[in-house]
Design an enzyme around this catalytic site. Structure first.
Site, PDB file in Angstrom:
ATOM      1  N   GLY A   1      24.869 -13.204   7.199  1.00 60.39           N
ATOM      2  CA  GLY A   1      24.502 -11.816   7.449  1.00 60.39           C
ATOM      3  C   GLY A   1      25.695 -10.887   7.287  1.00 60.39           C
ATOM      4  O   GLY A   1      26.624 -11.140   6.518  1.00 60.39           O
ATOM      5  N   SER A   2      25.699  -9.797   8.060  1.00 61.94           N
ATOM      6  CA  SER A   2      26.638  -8.697   7.820  1.00 61.94           C
ATOM      7  C   SER A   2      28.102  -9.014   8.107  1.00 61.94           C
ATOM      8  O   SER A   2      28.975  -8.266   7.669  1.00 61.94           O
ATOM      9  CB  SER A   2      26.211  -7.471   8.639  1.00 61.94           C
ATOM     10  OG  SER A   2      24.991  -6.959   8.144  1.00 61.94           O
ATOM     11  N   VAL A   3      28.390 -10.098   8.830  1.00 60.33           N
ATOM     12  CA  VAL A   3      29.801 -10.481   8.993  1.00 60.33           C
ATOM     13  C   VAL A   3      30.413 -10.743   7.620  1.00 60.33           C
ATOM     14  O   VAL A   3      31.603 -10.503   7.394  1.00 60.33           O
ATOM     15  CB  VAL A   3      29.943 -11.725   9.906  1.00 60.33           C
ATOM     16  CG1 VAL A   3      31.380 -12.247   9.888  1.00 60.33           C
ATOM     17  CG2 VAL A   3      29.548 -11.383  11.338  1.00 60.33           C
ATOM     18  N   PHE A   4      29.573 -11.186   6.680  1.00 60.73           N
ATOM     19  CA  PHE A   4      30.080 -11.483   5.345  1.00 60.73           C
ATOM     20  C   PHE A   4      30.537 -10.220   4.613  1.00 60.73           C
ATOM     21  O   PHE A   4      31.249 -10.302   3.612  1.00 60.73           O
ATOM     22  CB  PHE A   4      29.009 -12.199   4.519  1.00 60.73           C
ATOM     23  CG  PHE A   4      29.534 -12.752   3.230  1.00 60.73           C
ATOM     24  CD1 PHE A   4      30.258 -13.927   3.207  1.00 60.73           C
ATOM     25  CD2 PHE A   4      29.333 -12.063   2.028  1.00 60.73           C
ATOM     26  CE1 PHE A   4      30.770 -14.425   2.016  1.00 60.73           C
ATOM     27  CE2 PHE A   4      29.828 -12.556   0.839  1.00 60.73           C
ATOM     28  CZ  PHE A   4      30.560 -13.733   0.831  1.00 60.73           C
ATOM     29  N   LYS A   5      30.173  -9.062   5.114  1.00 61.67           N
ATOM     30  CA  LYS A   5      30.615  -7.809   4.481  1.00 61.67           C
ATOM     31  C   LYS A   5      32.138  -7.680   4.513  1.00 61.67           C
ATOM     32  O   LYS A   5      32.722  -6.931   3.719  1.00 61.67           O
ATOM     33  CB  LYS A   5      29.946  -6.619   5.162  1.00 61.67           C
ATOM     34  CG  LYS A   5      28.450  -6.545   4.889  1.00 61.67           C
ATOM     35  CD  LYS A   5      27.758  -5.482   5.723  1.00 61.67           C
ATOM     36  CE  LYS A   5      26.253  -5.456   5.423  1.00 61.67           C
ATOM     37  NZ  LYS A   5      25.497  -4.546   6.307  1.00 61.67           N
TER      38      LYS A   5
END
Length: 585
Positions: A311-315
């Site tokens: 999810g958004s941690v990968f941003k």
């Protein structure tokens, strides 16, 4: 007549010569055996009259960063019988059946078996072993042995691992560092006569065991305990299926805590954890039929054995790639109407109403999907895969635990604009939690790809250093300038953006929230997570909290960020990280 006499003489001469030759061979063979092979056959003869019993070596301890012993040994006994020496078999059977709490049939079968030595039971409590020894039963041997003992029972169960009946490591650190921990068994050799009965007053020869060395690890008992308490608290509050937490030093890869609740009892590793009360009768019957499968599942370490959509941690990784490639700057302007069209697909932002006009810093603070889709499209497939490789995401981390899973990623040739868009904000591929924590650590520490690990050193029982354990570091996976940008914008995520529930007054904390949906999407199950680090300018500790299938509200910024906040509230002062002065306006 003369010819016959000559023939007979020749015949006798041949026979005589053959006899001399055979005698010569026999004498030569005898001399060879008596002189040149005497030592070998003497040893063989001695072996025939020696009975051998093992003296178990003490397994090395596992000791944490504070000097707390997490795995040690307890003295137990192995009870054996020597058939040829038993005087009163019925008495032996009765006493062993009673004291060992075994079925009489099982004891009788072993006592009556004709063998040089037969083991009745191992891992017997020392008190019971001493009691059996005091009976003075002829033919019954009580040898002291060691059994692995874990003083804190469930603490870090899926990290430490456990040993089997032979005291050999099965999972976790116990199996990875088997070579250092196991030691070498000794032996007791006793002389027997031709009937196998020990010869009185002949004494015994002992080969003393060599105890295993102690493994010193980076895991900190107190930090592990704080994390387990926080994990149990949120798991109960959200009726989640499980919670995983990793705490590590992003500068060198040392892991201070790794939690996977529910944990199991290391002293009883073959006892299944109770299933959820909602389990159906079919599930309960499956428990009976497939116990080994359920045990394997219970022993799994989701932090390293399982993959998930980050999810958004990968941003964070998308941001690093974009700044390295020069396709974005902090001042770049974006517009979010609540979605972004990619080919014929409308891909939504988590805020359906949209964020409107925003610069990049605001985009990461808002965790805006359209902003990161745009970054992914600007990078392109080739560059995205280049940085995946450069950052180490396509390889295993090399952590010193068994069974590490590898990233599950699209085949590059099958990635189109839609796949690239979803990957850019952390969906449609899977990585392990330890891979995510390690990669982010390497991006915020200045660009050094570290190897996550527990093992620090190996010492003997007198504290003398045997070996300092070394791990690979790959320098320069990202520039120091990009690393500084990441630390700056991620600090704003916590101080002003979607991660503000991880904020602690007086401490600078950087981080990123995430909410991802598991497969199949129709199941409506979610994973909530938050990754945080502190101090933001020079990170000394990083924490990743993952909540699997929470009930009710499931947003990472709402339920996972407070978990890291609670952990940091406890461990930042403990680690000596001081509060920073608040600037005066």
């Amino acid at each position: 007549m003369f010819r016959n006499k000559t023939y007979n003489r020749r015949k006798l001469l041949v026979i005589f010569s053959l006899v001399i030759l055979v005698l010569g061979i026999l004498v030569g063979r005898l001399v060879y055996l008596m002189i040149f092979c005497s030592e070998y056959y003497g040893q063989k003869a001695e072996d025939l009259h020696e009975r051998e019993r093992d003296i178990k070596a003490a397994r090395g301890k596992i000791i944490d960063a504070t000097g707390t012993v997490l795995a040690t040994n307890r003295t137990v006994c192995t009870i054996s019988v020597i058939h040829s020496q038993i005087d009163e078999p019925e008495e032996v059977i009765a006493i062993l059946t009673k004291e060992l709490e075994m079925e009489e049939e099982a004891v009788r079968k072993r006592v009556e078996k004709v063998s040089s030595i037969e083991r009745i039971k191992s891992n017997v409590d020392k008190e019971i072993g001493d009691k059996i020894r005091n009976y003075g039963l002829a033919g019954v041997k009580v040898d002291e042995d060691y059994k692995r003992y874990y003083p804190f029972e469930t603490l870090a169960s899926k990290v430490l691992g456990f040993t089997g009946g032979d005291n050999q490591g099965i999972i976790g650190l116990e199996v990875i560092y088997e070579e250092y921990l196991k030691g070498s068994n000794g032996k007791i050799l006793t002389l027997t006569d031709a009937r196998g009965i020990e010869i009185e007053n002949a004494g015994e020869r002992r080969q003393e065991p060599i105890d295993g060395n102690n493994l010193h690890i980076s895991l900190d008992y107190n930090i592990q305990l704080y994390c387990e308490q926080a994990a149990k608290k949120v798991m109960e509050a959200k009726s989640a299926d499980g919670v995983s937490i990793i705490v590590m030093n992003p500068q060198n890869g040392e892991i201070m805590a790794m939690v996977n609740v529910p944990e199991f009892d290391l002293n009883h590793p073959f006892t299944l954890l109770p299933m959820k009360s909602s389990a159906s009768e079919t599930e309960q019957s499956t428990t009976e039929q497939n116990k080994q499968d359920l045990l394997n599942q219970m022993w799994r370490n989701p932090c390293i054995n399982d993959t998930y959509e980050p999810g958004s941690v990968f941003k964070i990784i998308t941001t690093a790639s974009a700044f390295e490639e020069g396709v974005v700057s902090l001042g770049d302007q974006f517009f979010c109407p609540g979605y972004k069209m990619v080919e014929d697909r409308r891909i939504h932002c988590h805020k359906r109403a949209g964020h409107g006009a925003e610069d990049f810093t605001q985009g990461i603070m808002n965790s805006c999907n359209p902003v990161f889709i745009e970054l992914g499209l600007r990078l392109g497939v080739d560059n995205f895969y280049k940085y995946f490789q450069q950052f180490g995401l396509l390889n295993r981390t090399g952590i010193d635990l068994p069974g590490e899973a590898v990233t599950i990623m699209h085949n590059k040739k099958n990635v189109g604009p839609v796949e690239l868009a979803t990957v850019s904000f952390g969906q449609s591929f899977q990585i392990t939690p330890i891979q995510l924590a390690t990669t982010v650590s390497s991006l915020i520490n200045g660009g050094n790809r570290v190897t996550p690990h527990f093992g620090v050193s190996v010492k003997d029982d007198q504290g003398e250093l045997v070996e300092t354990l070394q791990y690979d570091v790959k320098e320069g996976i990202v520039s120091s300038e990009t690393s500084e940008i990441l630390r700056t914008v991620l600090e704003k995520v916590v101080s002003e953006g979607s991660g503000k529930k991880a904020y602690i007054e007086g401490f600078s904390i950087g981080g990123k929230t995430a909410t991802s949906q598991t497969l199949p999407r129709s199941a409506n199950k979610y994973i909530s997570s938050f990754l945080g680090f502190s101090p933001a300018k020079n990170p000394q500790v990083l924490a990743l909290a993952i909540i699997n299938n929470p009930q009710g509200i499931y947003y990472g910024g709402t339920i996972a960020a407070p978990v890291v906040q609670e952990i940091f509230s406890n461990i930042l002062p403990y680690l000596g990280i001081e509060k920073e002065a608040v600037p005066q306006n």
